[in-house]
Each structure stands twice: as C-alpha cells, then as structure tokens.
Design an enzyme around this catalytic site. Sequence first.
Site, PDB file in Angstrom:
ATOM      1  N   ALA A 149      -9.007  -4.698  -2.129  1.00 42.02           N
ATOM      2  CA  ALA A 149      -8.673  -6.164  -1.453  1.00 42.02           C
ATOM      3  C   ALA A 149      -7.686  -5.968  -0.576  1.00 42.02           C
ATOM      4  CB  ALA A 149      -8.341  -7.161  -2.325  1.00 42.02           C
ATOM      5  N   HIS A 150      -7.322  -6.896   0.411  1.00 43.38           N
ATOM      6  CA  HIS A 150      -6.311  -6.860   1.484  1.00 43.38           C
ATOM      7  C   HIS A 150      -4.806  -6.454   0.752  1.00 43.38           C
ATOM      8  CE1 HIS A 150      -5.990 -11.686   1.092  1.00 43.38           C
ATOM      9  NE2 HIS A 150      -5.783 -10.955   0.059  1.00 43.38           N
TER      10      HIS A 150
END
EC number: 2.3.1.191
Lengths: 341, 341, 341
Positions: free
Chosen positions: B240-241
Amino acid sequence: MTPAQHTLGAIAERFGLELRGDPALRVDGVDTLANAGATRITFLANPRYRGQLAGVGAAAVVLRAADADACPRACLVASDPYVAFAKIAALFERAPAAQPGVHPSAIVAAGAQVAAGASVGPYCVIEDGAVVEDGAVLGPHCVVGRDCRVGAQSRLVARVTLVQDVRLGKRVLVHPGAVLGADGFGLAFERDHWIKVPQLGGVVVGDDCEIGANTTIDRGALGDTVLEDDVRLDNQIQIAHNVRIGAHSALAGCAAVAGSATIGRYCLVGGGAGILGHLTLADRVTVTAMSLVTHSIREPGEYSSGTPIQPNRQWRRNAARFKHLDEIARRVGAAPKEPES
Amino acid sequence: MTPAQHTLGAIAERFGLELRGDPALRVDGVDTLANAGATRITFLANPRYRGQLAGVGAAAVVLRAADADACPRACLVASDPYVAFAKIAALFERAPAAQPGVHPSAIVAAGAQVAAGASVGPYCVIEDGAVVEDGAVLGPHCVVGRDCRVGAQSRLVARVTLVQDVRLGKRVLVHPGAVLGADGFGLAFERDHWIKVPQLGGVVVGDDCEIGANTTIDRGALGDTVLEDDVRLDNQIQIAHNVRIGAHSALAGCAAVAGSATIGRYCLVGGGAGILGHLTLADRVTVTAMSLVTHSIREPGEYSSGTPIQPNRQWRRNAARFKHLDEIARRVGAAPKEPES
Amino acid sequence: MTPAQHTLGAIAERFGLELRGDPALRVDGVDTLANAGATRITFLANPRYRGQLAGVGAAAVVLRAADADACPRACLVASDPYVAFAKIAALFERAPAAQPGVHPSAIVAAGAQVAAGASVGPYCVIEDGAVVEDGAVLGPHCVVGRDCRVGAQSRLVARVTLVQDVRLGKRVLVHPGAVLGADGFGLAFERDHWIKVPQLGGVVVGDDCEIGANTTIDRGALGDTVLEDDVRLDNQIQIAHNVRIGAHSALAGCAAVAGSATIGRYCLVGGGAGILGHLTLADRVTVTAMSLVTHSIREPGEYSSGTPIQPNRQWRRNAARFKHLDEIARRVGAAPKEPES
C-alpha cells in the site's frame, strides 16, 4: 441476435429428464427462481431457496422429485438439478463471436504455428516456437510466449499471458489477467544478499481446466508445474513453482499453494486457504476457507483452521487469553503437548 | 540453439567448489535429484530429499561435504549447495532474445527518452517524461507512464504497468501483470459519503529488486512508497501507499502490507501474511505464513498467529470453545488479561 | 507545467475553514508533516503524529482547533482535518492529460458508440454494443467488451478489462489490471468430473465507485453482480458472482467476497478479510483485517476472528493446546457448546 428457443419436451428428451407439464411449451432462456418470467427455465437445488418455489413465475423449474409437488409450474425432474440446469443453461449461452483467422494487428513470429481454424484477436503477440491449435480462440491482448502451446478448442478470453514453456491441453479456458509461466520465487541467500535461482521448467495444464482472472501459475524451477485434467481454479489464485494438482480438484478464489506441494485428485480448497510448500494432500481432501495447511494430509476428509467470527469486544478478550493458552492448559492438568511446528 | 556445455572441472574452479570426480566430464544442463540424467548436474540441499541420493543418475551432485560419501556420482562440495547450484544453473539459462531497439508498434512519446541499448517490445506505450535506461528490456504490452524511470539492465517481462512517477533502480526484474504506481487507497469520510484523498507521491524501487506477477505497489499519498535494494516480492503481493521495505527483505506470495508500514532489512514475510498500517518491523523479523501483524515488532525473531489445521469435526468443537476462552480462563483462576487491541 | 498557486486566504474561504495566519501567504503544494517546506500545506489528523507538530516547516497545517495552539505555523482549523486536507490536496493534483478523441491505434467496433468528448487511449479495443459516454477516459490497453458501458466522466486508468455486460456508472475510477465481468466460478459435479455452469449475468457498478488495481469482479451467473453507488474497493479484491455491495461500503486490499453474499451500506471490510457465500451483512458492519465471516451478521458493529501475533515459540505452545481446547473446557466444567459450523 434472436435468442435460441427450445421446447420443454425437447429439453427433457435431450438431457434425460422427467417432464411434468406441457412438452410444447417454448422457452428462450434461464433465470433465477425469484426473477424468471414465463418464457424462462429456472432451478431449485439449494434448499435455502425452497421458500421461493410457491411464487415462481418461470415456465418450468428443474428440481428434485421431492420438490415437484410443491411447484406450481412445469417441472423438469432431475436427480441433480444443478447439473441438469448447467446443461440446459448452456443451450442459451450467447456464443463468443470468434471468427477463425488472425487479426491484422496481431504479431505472429515467423517461428510460431497458428492453425487455420484458430482465432487470434487484436494486439495478440505470439512468439517463436509457440503453437496455437485448431479451434483455439485468443481474445485481445494475449501473449503466447516462446515454446508455449494452446491446445485445440482452448480459449484465452483476453489479456492472458503465457510467458514461456507453457503447454495447455484441449478445451482449457483462461480468464483475463492470468499469468502462466512467470518465474517461480527461487532465492538463495548468500552472506548478505539474495541470489536468484534460475527458473528453467515450464507449466503443463491438462484438458478441460479452467483458470480464473488474475490467477498466477509459475513455471517450475527445474521440472514443470502441473495441473492435471479438469482442474478448476477460481480468480486470484497463486500456484507456485513445481506444484502438482490432481485431476478434478477445484480451488476457490485467492487460495495459494506454495512451491513443490502436491495436491491429490478430487480435492476442494476453499477461498483464501493456503498450503505450504513440499506438502502432500491425499485425494479427496477438502480444506475450508482461509485455513492454512502446515503439514501433509494423508486421509481424505475435511480440514480447518482459524477461529470463529465474533463481535470484536468478545473476540478481544478471548484472543488475549489465547496468548496464554498453554498456561491455562497446564493449570487444568492437561498433559503436555508437542508444540505445533 | 545448442545447449551450453561445461566441464565439471571448469565449474568447480569457477565457483570455488571442491570436485570429487572426473574434471573432464561434460555437462549440458541441470535437473532435479529424481530426474537428472547422465549429462546433468543436480543438487541436494533440503534433507527431506536425502533418500533420493542413492539412486541419482546425474553426472554430478552439488552437496554438503557430510553428504558426499553417500553419493554414487561425482560431487561438487559446497558449504551452501543451494547457493552454489543457483550459480551453476545460471550458466544454462536460455537468455531471453532481446535485441536493442524499439519495436515499430511501440508508441514512445516525444518527451520520453529511450536509451539506444534498450529493448522495447511490441505494443509498449511510453509516456512523456519517462526514461528507459541502457540495457533495459521491456517485453510486449508494457506501459511506462509519465515521469517513470526504468533503470539500466532492468527487465519488465511483459504487460507490466508503471502508472506514474515510478522509478526503478538497476537490474530490477518485474513479472507480468504487476502494477506499480496506482493510486493508494486514500479515502476521507464526510458525513455520508467518501471523498478521494489525492495520491500525489511516487514509487521508488532500489537496485536488484524482483517483483512478482500481478503484484501491486501503490504510489505514496504524499511521499513515496519505497523498496530498498535487493527486496524480493513474490506474486500477488499488495504493497500500500507509503510503505517502506528495507533492503534484502523477501515477501512470499499473497502477502500484504497496509499503508505507511515500515519493514526492516532482512525481514522474511510468509505467504498470505498481513501487516497492518503505520506499524514498524525491526530488521530480521520473520512472519510465518498467513499471520497477521497487528502491532509493531521491535525485536528480531519469528512471529506467528493462527491455529493449527485439524480435521473439521475436531476443529469445530475447539473453535466453538474459543468463543468462550475468556470465561474458561477465569474459571481456572488465570489473571485478567488486557484485551487484544 | 507551472504548479498551481493559491493563497491561504482563498483556500480558507473556499472550504469554509478558520485561518490563523497570513491570508496572503502563497502555497504551491501539499506534503507530509515531516517533509513539508515553506510553500506547502500539511495536515495533522492522526494523533500518532502530533509530536511532529513542533518542528513543522510547512506554510500552514490543517488541524483540529485543539491542536492549533501547539502549531508554530499558520493553521487551517477544521472539524475533520483529513477531509479538509483531501479537498485542498485536490487543488494541486496534476491533471491527467486526456485529450478527447480516439487514438488511431485503438480498435473500435462498428457497433460501438464512443462519445465525442470521450478519450480512448492507444491499443484500446472496444467491442460491439459497447458505449463510452462523454468525458470518459480510457488509458492505454483497455478492453471494453460486448455490451459494456463506461459512464460519463469515468476513468479506466490503463489496461482495464471489462469482459462483457459490464455497466459502469458516472465518475467511476478503475485502476490498472482490474477485470470486471469474467465468468463466475460456477461448477456442477457430475459423477466424476466438473461441468461448467454458464455464467450469463453481468456486472453493474454505481456512480462514484473506485476499483483498485488487479481487483476482479465476476459477472453474475444469472442476475447481475452489483456495486451500489460510492463503493470503494482497494487492490486485489475478489468479488464473486451475484454479490451485492451496498452504497458507501469500502473494502481494503485483498478482501474477498464469495458468491451471492450481500453486504450492507456503510460497511468496512478490512484487508484480507473473507466473507463466505450466500451470507448477508447488515448496514454498518465492520470486519477487521483477515477475519473470516462464516455466518450472516444482523447487527451493526465490529467483528473479528483469528488469534494475536506472538513470538513463534510461545505461539507454538498455545497453538498445540488449541487442538485440545474442547477437552480443556470440559475439564473445567464449562457447559457443552454447539460446534462451530
């Protein structure tokens, strides 16, 4: 395209079903028990939906003999209504419009062979040594890499990648985004960094297999990764290098099988379940959803791991206790146990 | 293509191995202990397969000194047979045939730079501001989006998408279907609906990383998502980011790391394991398959969650009891525990 | 491209925020609390990062009133700083350069309709009966299959596949690698082999939905698979046939929903969580990461399964005891429990 039409009588005869109702009644499609209108066939297999039978609006219902009396419409009686319905529904499938021939935008290497009866869609890339057999259909954006084979009547729906040395049997159906033949995850650790272990094997897929969207099947490190005939993989499944899956086994979405595991025939693996590497599962083993198999299973049957879903507040209290379960067990005088490996 | 041939003597010298056997013996490939024929090299690293040694048909076996006496064929003695074998196998890899140059069907924006020594395959799309460095190889159907960089000698096998602001180091290998630089999952809830939080960062991948098929690495929300050097990701991993993964860490298939988590160096994350957002894992942490990490881990070592696989009938009885574990613990007089967060 | 510039005063007015600081101060972007320089706006929403406030270098910080006094720079006071920041950040997003029109390499069937104001990127394939509405943007390598619809202002970032009968609403954002409308996993077992159950339904996606990279949403078997408005799906999510997800629900990465499950409105499903088939979740149900939902949930609230992460040595001892938990419970005289289904 005018929808196909069939009479109930013709359907009953074709599939060996008992018809209770008017054989001349014409039907033009299938639908759910709740939604089917007066020209549609529906079915009742799951007892969960039996309550909907009284209000059914379909022309006919495929069902078990025991349910026929409760059905206000025509009945097609089957010992396995789901199987019978599957066959009937196939009559009404709109065929994919696959004309034989190679789309002008497809790039076919000089050293590749594409049968005259195969259909190759726009922007496909077929590399040297690849073979596409008769009746095979490749939708748009497929890549058939070096020395791959797409067996007769197989279908790559769209955007399927066969990287290298992937051999598909006949009537194999592969959904978009699937990647077969990427390198297995082979790493050796030398002092302070990783060395890639060359992945030199291929992937062999038997006849009548189905492979779901965005599923990945890695090539073997040395020998091949193998799916025997009639293996069914749902979406987003991960099959690591040198796995072997026995004929007629089915894996539900997001299941994962680690390297060199061997799964028997007629196994069922639930969604999100995991099977560790180098293990063996006997024939007819069922693994329930999101279970993790950490040792070989020699006996057929159903296997599970995990804990039940609970309101978070209760779960938190129980989960905190799990951290001390060995101590609790010792307090009650339970015999010492071999730690789980 | 004629297979490469090497003598055992040359191989032993090249990799600093002790040879027990005829140095003039020629070999032309590698294979498994069970299958290797008389012109192949094989290896024994996993003790699980020691029983196959007596019947080995290979020209030579790479193995530990302690196993050499039991080997009926020539031996290449190595302190780490798997590392030595990885290097030997690389001698026999069929090189991908990547000619420098841009395939005529590739679309390269005027504002992109492609080095003369790079290879860009059919139907690639390279957007403005992108850079493809010398020796990089892009297979068919890759997209290199705006302001992305593909470092020297890196390889996008096929159908890899770098969305935007993705910078790959040197010798990075990315398998088909991987998506780097898609928006992170950033949402803010306003009264009764979601608002998208713009994702403005990029992805930075160090040198010598490998990224598996259908793996996804999101761009950062503000800063970048970062993989340091020599990070190895298997297939279908989700990063994920704003995650940061330390150098030399390896994650097995289907692992997932939530936003802004930081994983140390030399970590190992098992298949299907999950790491929640905003956590920190120290260097040299190992997480076993399908475990869920819900708090930061400060000490190196191996960590696990979950319950063992059991026949479903037994599991059901135990699982039902788990729902009342706190009560059971209180009955035996265990001290109250802080509920799990 | 010169970055956008805005004054703090204009931003405060536009979004109805209280400004404490110089309204004439110009800002040209957003960044994290730790990294934002003197021309950037940042935010403080998660208390975890409050310690970084004293050293902040940003032009202004979006924060709650309670944090304003501790902030050494200008403040934009918001009741929900994350929502306010999301809106501010959108001012600085670099717009994707989508010119209306169809790229000459795109293949659009004669029976497809593409609005004049839509943008269709390189190598897209749009099949018969498909509709691309005004303002829709298709990046490279998208496939819009037969009878699919891409609603106005929707965006398929790149390499998105809509297989057949997929209807997207307005302003839907789909990330690369997503596959919508592949066949559901419908199998009927006849004696000794599988029969494919034809998948004849479609996929309906409401307005303002977001669908992550490599996520898969299968077409219904008979009726449709449905996402209502404002549903948000992260990467690598699997939505099986005939699932229905209520408006404003959000699912985190790698979650999976099995066939015919119905999820209510405003539900939150954590990463890697699983929901079995034919279940119903009420509105406002939250399922924590990697939990498995095995029965319907009628009450709003948070639900969990699984066990806590522990050092492997301790975990192994506890896990071994779990296998005998029923026996332990009986020893302490706990009442018999209904086995978990």
